[in-house]
Enzyme design. Structure first.
Site, short mmCIF file in Angstrom:
data_model
loop_
_atom_site.label_atom_id
_atom_site.label_comp_id
_atom_site.label_asym_id
_atom_site.label_seq_id
_atom_site.Cartn_x
_atom_site.Cartn_y
_atom_site.Cartn_z
N SER A 68 -31.49 40.89 61.47
CA SER A 68 -30.30 40.22 60.96
C SER A 68 -29.09 41.12 60.73
O SER A 68 -28.01 40.63 60.43
CB SER A 68 -30.63 39.46 59.67
OG SER A 68 -31.37 38.32 59.98
N SER B 292 -29.19 36.78 60.51
CA SER B 292 -28.53 35.86 59.59
C SER B 292 -27.20 36.38 59.07
O SER B 292 -26.44 35.64 58.42
CB SER B 292 -29.45 35.57 58.39
OG SER B 292 -29.74 36.76 57.67
N LYS C 38 -22.27 39.98 52.32
CA LYS C 38 -23.03 38.79 52.70
C LYS C 38 -23.36 37.98 51.45
O LYS C 38 -23.66 38.55 50.39
CB LYS C 38 -24.29 39.22 53.44
CG LYS C 38 -25.15 38.11 54.02
CD LYS C 38 -26.31 38.75 54.80
CE LYS C 38 -27.27 37.73 55.37
NZ LYS C 38 -28.38 38.39 56.12
#
Length: 548
Positions: free
Chosen positions: A239, A215, A134
């Site tokens: 997330s 996210s 990420k």
């Protein structure tokens, strides 16, 4: 971070396209020479592997290692095949837009790891395995670390995040970075998850007009579409587990303190953690084992221990377990409840005893959680920018707010920055208001929340639907959450695993296992037993929409 009930009270494109496009030609040779024997082996079995490269890419760590050990696959060939698939699926074709930047050194790193293998040196189960991170996890290489913000585009981290360093030592190939909800969804009260100014919108592989949740949206979509073997996400509240559930994946949010947060663009020192997002429990266990461990830069990891989580992969691990069905986290969707009801039947059939429970006091920390996040975000972001991005054009939240206002046409074109503005008004972490909010959250999420339920009912774990199916992406009104089981474990800092539990109208849903602190091994065992009994995961077909 997911914007949940407490909210309503949770590489440049041209360079990427060039690199991925070049990989198509490389992968053509890799598919024939690499998968079928880039290490020098050929034959019928190798030819069969070469004829089905998608099967190799969908395969997990252990199968890919078997092929490499047999000389039918190399890490360099595997990297080339994934780069070609990114070009085909992510940047063309359905264009799910999950990968925000590619690591230009990945082929060379893979080649070096192949030489190590040939010399008889294997670093472990992840040797030569491609991993996507990420884009809030620092990498001290040619890639940026931006949390999706244009304010950090082109800014290279001063050093690797601890997680990145752990994976490099384990022999993993950092293939690239994944898109995310900008600032890990800690920007606006009406944001659209999966969108960042730097990366644009990540689309759901199971229905392109639906949201991936956030996210860690890019990490989830990339795994669902088999753009790498493994991916790493981060979670503050939901997330990891929410996008994993929505994209038909296994996601592990570890106990806070098992995996270091140093070098990860933060929201919350009390809730943040990185964790695996994979296509199988086995891969998640192997990835978590490589990520976990103490880090002098993150004091909360002082008691973290390296564990062989693969040893917990027992198909009979549910036998004799006493599980609490958290009934106050049902009722979001009638069809979802039906799918989870069938999952509960499987748990019983595999030997678990189920007890209906209510997780207490879940309505008593929504407001305090948000206050904690706002205080900690302001302090933590300034610390990260000082230590990992000293040359960045922004040094704190005030600078980010000002940057967004100056660049409103690209940064504020869909939604605002209410959370950034709220965080900027907060004082330091010595504030009595902050300390009271943190104490309230820990009291009702831990001692008078999960701990009370686990102890009172003598439970090995709690189970519930992870959340509802994917909603239609909506830039006008923002996200449409139907409910989630993420907050109790997130606020408590306890482990949470989601496993595919079937589909609702063609959209994946997940079953969650939540336990006490540092019970990852037990949860992995139970999740594995359920996965092996059901095998619910189905690869996506990238439809434009859901028609049934």
């Amino acid at each position: 971070m997911e914007r949940r009930d407490f909210v309503r009270l949770g590489v440049a494109a041209g360079g990427m396209a060039a690199m991925a496009g070049a990989a198509e030609a490389t992968a053509g040779a890799a598919g024939a020479a690499g998968v079928a024997g880039a290490a020098g082996a050929a034959g019928a079995a190798g030819a069969k592997a070469a004829a089905a490269p998608d099967a190799v890419l969908e395969a997990g760590v252990r199968r890919q290692q078997e092929l490499m050990a047999a000389g039918k696959l190399t890490s360099q060939a595997l990297v080339a095949l994934y780069l070609a698939r990114i070009a085909k699926i992510d940047k063309a074709g359905p264009r799910i837009n999950a990968v925000i930047e590619l690591n230009p050194d990945a082929p060379q790193i893979a080649r070096a790891l192949d030489r190590e293998r040939q010399a008889g040196k294997l670093r472990g189960p992840l040797h030569g395995i491609p991993v996507l991170l990420k884009d809030n996890i620092a990498t001290a290489d040619k890639m940026s670390t931006t949390a999706g913000s244009l304010a950090l585009q082109g800014v290279r981290a001063a050093r690797d995040a601890h997680v990145t360093a752990q994976l490099r030592r384990a022999g993993a190939v950092i293939l690239g970075k994944t898109n995310l909800s900008e600032w890990a969804n800690m920007r606006s009260t009406h944001s659209t998850s999966g969108w960042s100014a730097r990366g644009g919108l990540t689309r759901n592989p199971y229905a392109l007009d639906r949201n991936c949740s956030g996210s860690s949206s890019g990490s989830a979509a990339a795994m669902a579409a088999s753009l790498a073997t493994l991916s790493v996400g981060t979670e503050t509240d939901g997330s990891i587990v929410s996008p994993a559930s929505i994209c038909g994946l296994v996601g592990i949010k570890p106990t806070v303190g098992l995996v270091s947060r140093s070098g990860i663009i933060p929201i919350s020192a009390s809730q943040d953690t990185a964790g695996p997002m994979t296509r199988s429990v086995t891969d998640a266990a192997l990835l978590l084992a490589a990520m976990a461990g103490p880090d002098p830069r993150d004091a909360v990891t002082a008691n973290a221990r390296r564990v062989d989580y693969a040893a917990a992969l027992d198909p009979n691990a549910l036998r004799g377990k006493r599980l609490g069905v958290a009934r106050n986290f049902f009722g979001y969707n009638h069809d979802l409840d039906g799918a989870i009801g069938k999952a509960l039947d499987v748990l019983r059939a595999r030997g678990a005893e189920l007890v209906d429970v209510q997780v207490p006091n879940t309505d008593k920390y929504g407001d305090s959680e948000l206050q904690v996040l706002l205080y900690e975000f302001k302090a933590g972001l300034a610390d990260y920018l000082r230590d990992y991005a000293p040359g960045a054009p922004v040094a704190n939240i005030a600078d980010v707010i000002a940057f967004n206002r100056r660049n409103a046409a690209t940064e504020l074109n869909y939604f605002g920055q209410e959370y950034l503005e709220q965080a900027q008004t907060k004082n330091g972490l010595e504030s009595k208001t902050y300390r009271a909010a943190l104490a309230n959250s820990r009291r009702y999420a831990r001692k008078e929340g999960l701990d009370r339920a686990l102890k009172h009912y003598r439970l090995d774990a709690l189970v519930a639907p992870t959340g509802g199916p994917a909603w239609l992406t909506d830039f006008v009104n923002g996200d449409h959450f139907s409910g989630s089981f993420s907050s109790p474990a997130a606020v408590a800092g306890y482990p949470h695993i989601t496993v595919p539990a079937g589909q609702v109208h063609g959209l994946p849903v997940g079953l969650s296992f939540v336990g006490a602190a540092f019970t990852e091994a037990a949860l992995i065992g139970m999740a594995y037993a359920f996965e092996q009994a059901t095998r619910h995961r189905r690869a996506p077909t990238f439809p434009a929409t859901i028609t049934r």
